[in-house]
Scaffold this active site. Structure first.
Site, PDB file in Angstrom:
ATOM      1  N   TRP A 341      -4.974   1.886  13.485  1.00  0.00           N
ATOM      2  CA  TRP A 341      -3.903   2.295  12.564  1.00  0.00           C
ATOM      3  C   TRP A 341      -4.067   1.627  11.203  1.00  0.00           C
ATOM      4  O   TRP A 341      -3.466   2.040  10.219  1.00  0.00           O
ATOM      5  CB  TRP A 341      -2.524   1.986  13.161  1.00  0.00           C
ATOM      6  N   ASP A 342      -4.897   0.609  11.150  1.00  0.00           N
ATOM      7  CA  ASP A 342      -5.204  -0.066   9.885  1.00  0.00           C
ATOM      8  C   ASP A 342      -5.560   0.970   8.821  1.00  0.00           C
ATOM      9  O   ASP A 342      -5.233   0.827   7.639  1.00  0.00           O
ATOM     10  CB  ASP A 342      -6.422  -1.002  10.036  1.00  0.00           C
ATOM     11  N   GLU A 481       1.805  -7.830  18.761  1.00  0.00           N
ATOM     12  CA  GLU A 481       1.066  -7.771  20.035  1.00  0.00           C
ATOM     13  C   GLU A 481       1.297  -8.992  20.931  1.00  0.00           C
ATOM     14  O   GLU A 481       0.694  -9.093  21.998  1.00  0.00           O
ATOM     15  CB  GLU A 481      -0.422  -7.569  19.752  1.00  0.00           C
ATOM     16  N   LYS A 594       3.829 -11.948  16.217  1.00  0.00           N
ATOM     17  CA  LYS A 594       2.453 -12.074  15.720  1.00  0.00           C
ATOM     18  C   LYS A 594       2.321 -11.518  14.296  1.00  0.00           C
ATOM     19  O   LYS A 594       1.710 -12.100  13.428  1.00  0.00           O
ATOM     20  CB  LYS A 594       1.519 -11.321  16.662  1.00  0.00           C
ATOM     21  N   GLN A 595       2.894 -10.342  14.079  1.00  0.00           N
ATOM     22  CA  GLN A 595       2.734  -9.668  12.786  1.00  0.00           C
ATOM     23  C   GLN A 595       3.923  -8.741  12.560  1.00  0.00           C
ATOM     24  O   GLN A 595       4.622  -8.391  13.513  1.00  0.00           O
ATOM     25  CB  GLN A 595       1.434  -8.880  12.768  1.00  0.00           C
TER      26      GLN A 595
HETATM   27  O1  IFM Z   1      -4.892  -2.928  14.334  1.00  0.00           O
HETATM   28  C1  IFM Z   1      -4.932  -4.317  14.350  1.00  0.00           C
HETATM   29  C2  IFM Z   1      -3.756  -4.836  15.137  1.00  0.00           C
HETATM   30  O2  IFM Z   1      -2.551  -4.462  14.533  1.00  0.00           O
HETATM   31  C3  IFM Z   1      -3.811  -6.337  15.241  1.00  0.00           C
HETATM   32  N1  IFM Z   1      -5.047  -6.742  15.844  1.00  0.00           N
HETATM   33  C4  IFM Z   1      -6.237  -6.275  15.099  1.00  0.00           C
HETATM   34  C5  IFM Z   1      -6.247  -4.771  14.939  1.00  0.00           C
HETATM   35  C6  IFM Z   1      -7.448  -4.335  14.115  1.00  0.00           C
HETATM   36  O3  IFM Z   1      -7.360  -4.872  12.829  1.00  0.00           O
END
Ligand code: IFM
Length: 764
Positions: A341-342, A481, A594-595
């Site tokens: 999804w990046d 995650e 995490k994010q």
């Molecule tokens: O898509 C990301 C995910 O959101 C977090 N871990 C790494 C992936 C790839 O950059």
């Protein structure tokens, strides 16, 4: 500067430099100094290929799974290595003493310059200079120049340069190094060396043709051999030139590969370095004319942003959806070159606003894999199309199922089974593209089909809850995650709802304008009005997250009940220290995030939330987020700004803009953090420059931080090119348009009708 190449080198704001040789930073600079043009990416190795360097050459869309759990981006034969041995000693940063060393990446022309002064064991010095570029003008061409001057004595040198097919993919712990290609032809055509390799699995062929010559004094001679000896007098310079052409069987039919590659290289050699360099410069200028952003007042931010844009520019090409951009672009093998999804959420907006053709290509990549996405949904018992969490060439799911950690433990990967938000992320990009470009043709023939099939997926994915009389989405992983297998993740549910309702709305709109085409589409994919009515019912009854007294959205069911642990300290980048011994299992029991997750939602669907909600959620989640993903800081920068925390926004911007330049996340060998490149652009343009799409109107409301005095950017909006210059209280716009019309823009909060082809200024 590097004297012999001074005439080619641009002004300081375009240059990233390495000022000394620090072995520990070798892989970092290899990644930072990657050259490319969207077709190919070539890591910035030193030409002598020191024994511990990591040569990486990646061609967009070439994957192979031989010896690997899943398909991976192939590390192709390396064309840039160039070894020189002088009286038995290799001229090399490891084998010799390095008296001085400098490299310059000139982002303006995508060119890498170098000067190193070496000293051998007998204390004889050599002045070594090199330059190389992968042409932006002719994507199949690379050019190198190497100059060598023995300073203290004459030298008998042997050069070794070849298309090095011995390179391998680095491989993960359990798979080791892997070679994905075999040489099927190695030959000489006149003075051109030709090598053709083929991937093991899909038999994709790649042809390399290379022509090398040397000039001592006035005499230039071809060197058609792999190894060659030369004598150079003290103080005399030998000038090498190497022209390389690279074609794949995707580009030309197999039968024509050899001819095409050889012809290109012969033509290149006739053109010569200067002309090719100039063509390359002109092609880059064209890109930068639109993509460049100037930040006056803060040279560090200005350059860091440009660096991120440089890497976006070398990551993508205009073609028809054969490939897209992986999480590490074409800079290395982290995440095996896979597409996440990046691409749609982080990188895509840059292209949609500055090169809509590339943005369309990125969406066509997904469209061409819609059948694979339908298959994935079907296999899992759902309807419609479900995009894979990790995608490569075929569009099938390529997330590895497990990996072995350094401590020997086996980590099972669950993202492919649970991180389903990717499907609405792709839909979001489709809708975003339409909003920005207004390209209805794309929507009618491709976009709407993706919207409808993803909506259909969500309608089948949601489960009716008899007790609450709402639809739950269970067993998911949201963007955060740390928490796996959760129910009703706010981001997933609200994006799913948005996906379904947006698809229906677009269907209605396009049906009224293109009744025949849309009727055909509905027939082809079997969508009926009744089915859509049913989707609409599900979407409007999807379980919404709990919201507490302070309007804080619960990230998923039960999140508020998790243990709260205070973030105690921040590192020098203002990033929280990762609590010692925090295992994934343990993190899952806490409120650590995490994010950006809820914060991501507030950013993407900004119009759906109030300012109060943004402020309170930002405060709440900001004190719980560890930013253990490079995807996080940009989104926090954007939300901090909306929430009025300009200092916080700037801190986050500095982190994201320097993610790679300052190696903030570690693991530079894995490649550039491509999502963070796009995140940096969004934080600057959609954040500080205040260029945001709100309720379908393009708004410009700058909030330039600290010492940013002025910002200049260009972007396409509904087919017109806007050149915008802004300071805290003034916005100047020039809209270039073929049509004589006016554009509605909201500037400093008020709606304005802005004329085209005329410079107009607005004041706060
Ligand atoms: O898509 C990301 C995910 O959101 C977090 N871990 C790494 C992936 C790839 O950059």
């Amino acid at each position: 500067m590097i004297k012999v190449f001074n005439k080619y080198i641009s002004a300081k704001k375009w240059l990233i430099t390495e000022d000394s040789w620090e072995p520990i930073k070798q892989t970092l600079y290899e990644t930072l100094f990657t050259l490319g043009n969207g077709f190919i990416g070539s890591r910035g190795i030193l030409e002598e290929a020191p024994y511990d360097c990591y040569p990486g050459t990646y061609i967009s869309g070439i994957f192979d799974s031989t010896g690997a759990q899943v398909a991976e981006l192939v590390n192709m034969p390396d064309p840039v290595n160039f070894k020189i041995i002088s009286t038995g000693e290799k001229i090399d940063v490891v084998g010799m003493d390095v008296v001085s060393h400098k490299r310059i990446l000139d982002m303006k022309t995508g060119t890498l310059f170098r000067r190193t002064v070496f000293q051998d064991t007998k204390k004889r010095k050599y002045d070594y200079n090199s330059v190389r570029f992968f042409s932006m003008d002719e994507e199949h061409l690379a050019v190198m120049k190497i100059l060598l001057k023995p300073l203290d004595d004459e030298a008998d040198i042997t050069i070794e340069t070849a298309i090095d097919a011995s390179v391998t993919n680095r491989g993960v712990l359990t798979e080791g190094r892997k070679n994905h290609t075999e040489t099927i032809e190695l030959t000489k055509i006149d003075n051109v060396i030709y090598r053709c390799v083929q991937t093991y699995e899909n038999k994709i062929q790649t042809a390399y043709a290379s022509y090398l010559s040397a000039k001592i004094g006035r005499k230039r001679m071809p060197i058609p051999e792999r190894t060659y000896g030369l004598h150079i007098k003290k103080g005399q310079t030998v000038h090498f030139e190497k022209y390389i052409s690279i074609y794949t069987s995707f580009d030309v039919g197999q039968a024509h590969l050899k001819d095409t590659a050889a012809k290109t290289v012969k033509r290149a050699k006739t053109c010569g370095f200067d002309r090719l360099f100039n063509n390359n410069r002109v092609a880059w200028n064209k890109k930068w004319r639109i993509a460049n952003i100037n930040i006056k007042g803060n040279p560090e931010s200005d350059k860091a942003l440009r660096f991120n844009i440089y890497h976006l520019l070398i990551a993508a090409r205009e073609e028809n959806g054969r490939s897209s951009i992986g999480a590490k672009a074409l800079t290395s093998e982290g995440y095996r070159g896979h597409i996440f999804w990046d691409t749609e959420i982080f990188m895509f907006p840059f292209f949609a606003y500055t090169n809509p053709k590339i943005a369309e290509n990125m969406l066509m990549y997904r469209y061409h894999r819609l059948n694979a996405a339908r298959e994935i949904a079907k296999e899992k018992g759902y309807k419609g199309a479900m995009f894979p969490w990790e995608s490569a060439d075929t569009g099938k799911e390529v997330t590895p199922t497990w990996y072995k950690d350094l401590d020997g433990s086996i980590i099972k990967i669950k993202t492919d089974k649970m991180e389903h938000h990717i499907t609405s992320d792709v839909a979001y990009a489709v809708s975003h593209y339409y909003n920005i470009t207004g390209n209805e043709k794309f929507m009618v023939y491709y976009g709407l089909e993706m919207m409808l099939e993803t909506a259909r997926f969500w309608a089948s994915r949601a489960e009716y809850n008899k007790r609450t009389k709402t639809y739950d989405i269970k067993n998911v992983i949201g963007p955060d995650e740390f928490h796996e297998d959760v129910t009703n993740n706010a981001y997933t549910n609200i994006m799913a709802k948005w996906n379904v309702l947006r698809a229906i709305k677009l269907y209605r709109k396009l049906k009224s304008k293109y009744p025949e085409e849309i009727t055909n589409l509905s027939k082809n994919i079997g969508v009926t009005k009744d089915e859509m009515r049913h989707w609409a019912h599900i979407a409007s009854s999807i379980t919404l997250p709990k919201v507490n007294r302070d309007k804080v959205i619960e990230q998923f069911k039960g999140y508020f009940m998790k243990r709260y642990i205070k973030i105690k300290s921040l590192d020098s980048n203002f990033m929280p220290y990762y609590p010692h011994k925090l295992s994934l299992d343990f993190a899952g029991k806490t409120q650590f995030v995490k994010q950006a997750d809820v914060i991501m939602l507030l950013y993407l669907l900004s119009d759906h939330f109030t300012l109060r909600q943004k402020i309170n959620n930002y405060k709440f989640y900001n004190s719980r987020t560890l930013h253990k993903s490079s995807l996080s800081p940009a989104i926090y920068s954007l939300t901090a700004l909306e929430a009025g925390d300009i200092a916080g926004a700037l801190q986050y911007f500095t982190v994201v803009a320097n993610a790679d330049l300052k190696d903030i996340h570690g693991s530079p060998a894995d490649g550039i953090h491509a999502a963070s490149l796009g995140g940096t652009w969004q934080a600057a343009v959609n954040g500080f420059a205040g260029i945001r799409l709100r309720r379908k109107i393009l708004c410009i409301n700058p909030r330039l931080p600290g010492d940013w005095k002025e910002l200049e950017a260009n972007l396409y909006w509904k087919g017109r090119l806007l050149s915008i210059k802004m300071s805290a209280n003034k916005v100047t716009i020039f809209i270039k348009s073929k049509k004589k019309d006016m554009l509605d823009l909201r500037i400093f909060g008020s709606l304005k009708r802005v004329p085209v082809n005329k410079k107009v200024a607005f004041y706060r």
